[in-house]
Motif scaffolding. Sequence first.
Motif, PDB file in Angstrom:
ATOM      1  N   THR A 187      35.536 -23.110  11.971  1.00 27.01           N
ATOM      2  CA  THR A 187      36.660 -22.293  12.435  1.00 27.01           C
ATOM      3  C   THR A 187      37.040 -21.324  11.317  1.00 27.01           C
ATOM      4  O   THR A 187      36.453 -21.365  10.224  1.00 27.01           O
ATOM      5  CB  THR A 187      37.894 -23.148  12.792  1.00 27.01           C
ATOM      6  N   GLU A 188      38.059 -20.517  11.567  1.00 23.64           N
ATOM      7  CA  GLU A 188      38.470 -19.536  10.571  1.00 23.64           C
ATOM      8  C   GLU A 188      39.108 -20.170   9.340  1.00 23.64           C
ATOM      9  O   GLU A 188      39.277 -19.512   8.302  1.00 23.64           O
ATOM     10  CB  GLU A 188      39.420 -18.501  11.187  1.00 23.64           C
ATOM     11  N   SER A 189      39.433 -21.473   9.420  1.00 26.00           N
ATOM     12  CA  SER A 189      40.009 -22.133   8.243  1.00 26.00           C
ATOM     13  C   SER A 189      38.985 -22.950   7.468  1.00 26.00           C
ATOM     14  O   SER A 189      39.315 -23.514   6.424  1.00 26.00           O
ATOM     15  CB  SER A 189      41.183 -23.025   8.649  1.00 26.00           C
ATOM     16  N   GLY A 190      37.759 -23.008   7.923  1.00 26.48           N
ATOM     17  CA  GLY A 190      36.734 -23.705   7.147  1.00 26.48           C
ATOM     18  C   GLY A 190      35.690 -24.392   8.002  1.00 26.48           C
ATOM     19  O   GLY A 190      35.736 -24.359   9.235  1.00 26.48           O
ATOM     20  N   LEU A 191      34.730 -25.012   7.316  1.00 25.03           N
ATOM     21  CA  LEU A 191      33.681 -25.803   7.967  1.00 25.03           C
ATOM     22  C   LEU A 191      34.027 -27.262   7.785  1.00 25.03           C
ATOM     23  O   LEU A 191      34.127 -27.748   6.646  1.00 25.03           O
ATOM     24  CB  LEU A 191      32.315 -25.495   7.345  1.00 25.03           C
ATOM     25  N   ARG A 192      34.228 -27.957   8.884  1.00 24.35           N
ATOM     26  CA  ARG A 192      34.578 -29.373   8.820  1.00 24.35           C
ATOM     27  C   ARG A 192      33.359 -30.197   9.210  1.00 24.35           C
ATOM     28  O   ARG A 192      32.947 -30.177  10.365  1.00 24.35           O
ATOM     29  CB  ARG A 192      35.716 -29.690   9.786  1.00 24.35           C
ATOM     30  N   SER A 193      32.818 -30.901   8.245  1.00 26.86           N
ATOM     31  CA  SER A 193      31.700 -31.787   8.554  1.00 26.86           C
ATOM     32  C   SER A 193      32.246 -33.080   9.137  1.00 26.86           C
ATOM     33  O   SER A 193      33.254 -33.611   8.659  1.00 26.86           O
ATOM     34  CB  SER A 193      30.883 -32.084   7.298  1.00 26.86           C
ATOM     35  N   ILE A 194      31.582 -33.560  10.174  1.00 25.35           N
ATOM     36  CA  ILE A 194      31.973 -34.817  10.804  1.00 25.35           C
ATOM     37  C   ILE A 194      31.159 -35.924  10.149  1.00 25.35           C
ATOM     38  O   ILE A 194      29.956 -35.791   9.974  1.00 25.35           O
ATOM     39  CB  ILE A 194      31.692 -34.788  12.318  1.00 25.35           C
ATOM     40  N   ASN A 195      31.808 -37.005   9.769  1.00 23.98           N
ATOM     41  CA  ASN A 195      31.099 -38.088   9.091  1.00 23.98           C
ATOM     42  C   ASN A 195      30.173 -38.795  10.067  1.00 23.98           C
ATOM     43  O   ASN A 195      30.607 -39.513  10.949  1.00 23.98           O
ATOM     44  CB  ASN A 195      32.095 -39.093   8.496  1.00 23.98           C
ATOM     45  N   ARG A 196      28.884 -38.542   9.879  1.00 18.59           N
ATOM     46  CA  ARG A 196      27.866 -39.219  10.676  1.00 18.59           C
ATOM     47  C   ARG A 196      26.768 -39.675   9.736  1.00 18.59           C
ATOM     48  O   ARG A 196      26.489 -39.038   8.745  1.00 18.59           O
ATOM     49  CB  ARG A 196      27.261 -38.280  11.724  1.00 18.59           C
ATOM     50  N   THR A 197      26.125 -40.758  10.103  1.00 16.56           N
ATOM     51  CA  THR A 197      25.075 -41.276   9.230  1.00 16.56           C
ATOM     52  C   THR A 197      23.728 -40.643   9.512  1.00 16.56           C
ATOM     53  O   THR A 197      22.839 -40.658   8.677  1.00 16.56           O
ATOM     54  CB  THR A 197      24.940 -42.802   9.418  1.00 16.56           C
ATOM     55  N   ASP A 198      23.561 -40.042  10.707  1.00 18.30           N
ATOM     56  CA  ASP A 198      22.216 -39.612  11.108  1.00 18.30           C
ATOM     57  C   ASP A 198      21.948 -38.140  10.824  1.00 18.30           C
ATOM     58  O   ASP A 198      20.811 -37.710  10.884  1.00 18.30           O
ATOM     59  CB  ASP A 198      21.994 -39.879  12.602  1.00 18.30           C
TER      60      ASP A 198
END
Length: 202
Positions: A187-198
């Motif tokens: 989004t315009e406020s940043g890149l949010r990585s989702i915690n996933r193991t794969d």
Amino acid sequence: MTHHSPIKELKKKLRLEALGRRDALTTEARIEGSMRIADIGLASFALEADAIVSGFWPIRSEVDLRPLLFGLRERGARLCLPVIIDKQTILFRELVRGAPMVETGFGTAGPPAEAAVLDPTFMLVPLAAFDARGHRIGYGAGYYDRAIARLEDKGLNPRLVGVAFDCQEVEIVPDEPHDMPLEAILTESGLRSINRTDKSIR
């Protein structure tokens, strides 16, 4: 007589509310947000040398991905855009510099029929709403869920990044078994990585 499930009804409500907030953004806010999204994406994505990136041509009040897509192409990525083939199927046709754009269904534009069909390795996914877990609500037709499932059936594992404005976030997206969660949200406020193991964004 059609019976709608409570989950589908809730998704429809969340979709309409999120799209209403997006529609309410000023033109200036959408342009600035789209440029910020391009800057963040270009600073954050570490793509393979042979990456095939799928994006989308903006419709209605969507994020304008073109600055980001063209920046990735300058780095050597091959680009492709979704094209609706029938009520169940989208394919991804290569977007090459100077090629004409044609109407491709759902109000979208894309490469013509003679363009090469590609299997994306990195997908910038449109959405109506999203939550912090990486679950998305699309526009209700299920095209992307089926397209991603088809790629995975072929042994491919594309990286999935949803792209939206911050105002499209909702507290929780009710998920169903066929839903394909994202590995990150841009989004315009940043890149949010989702915690996933794969999967990893880098």
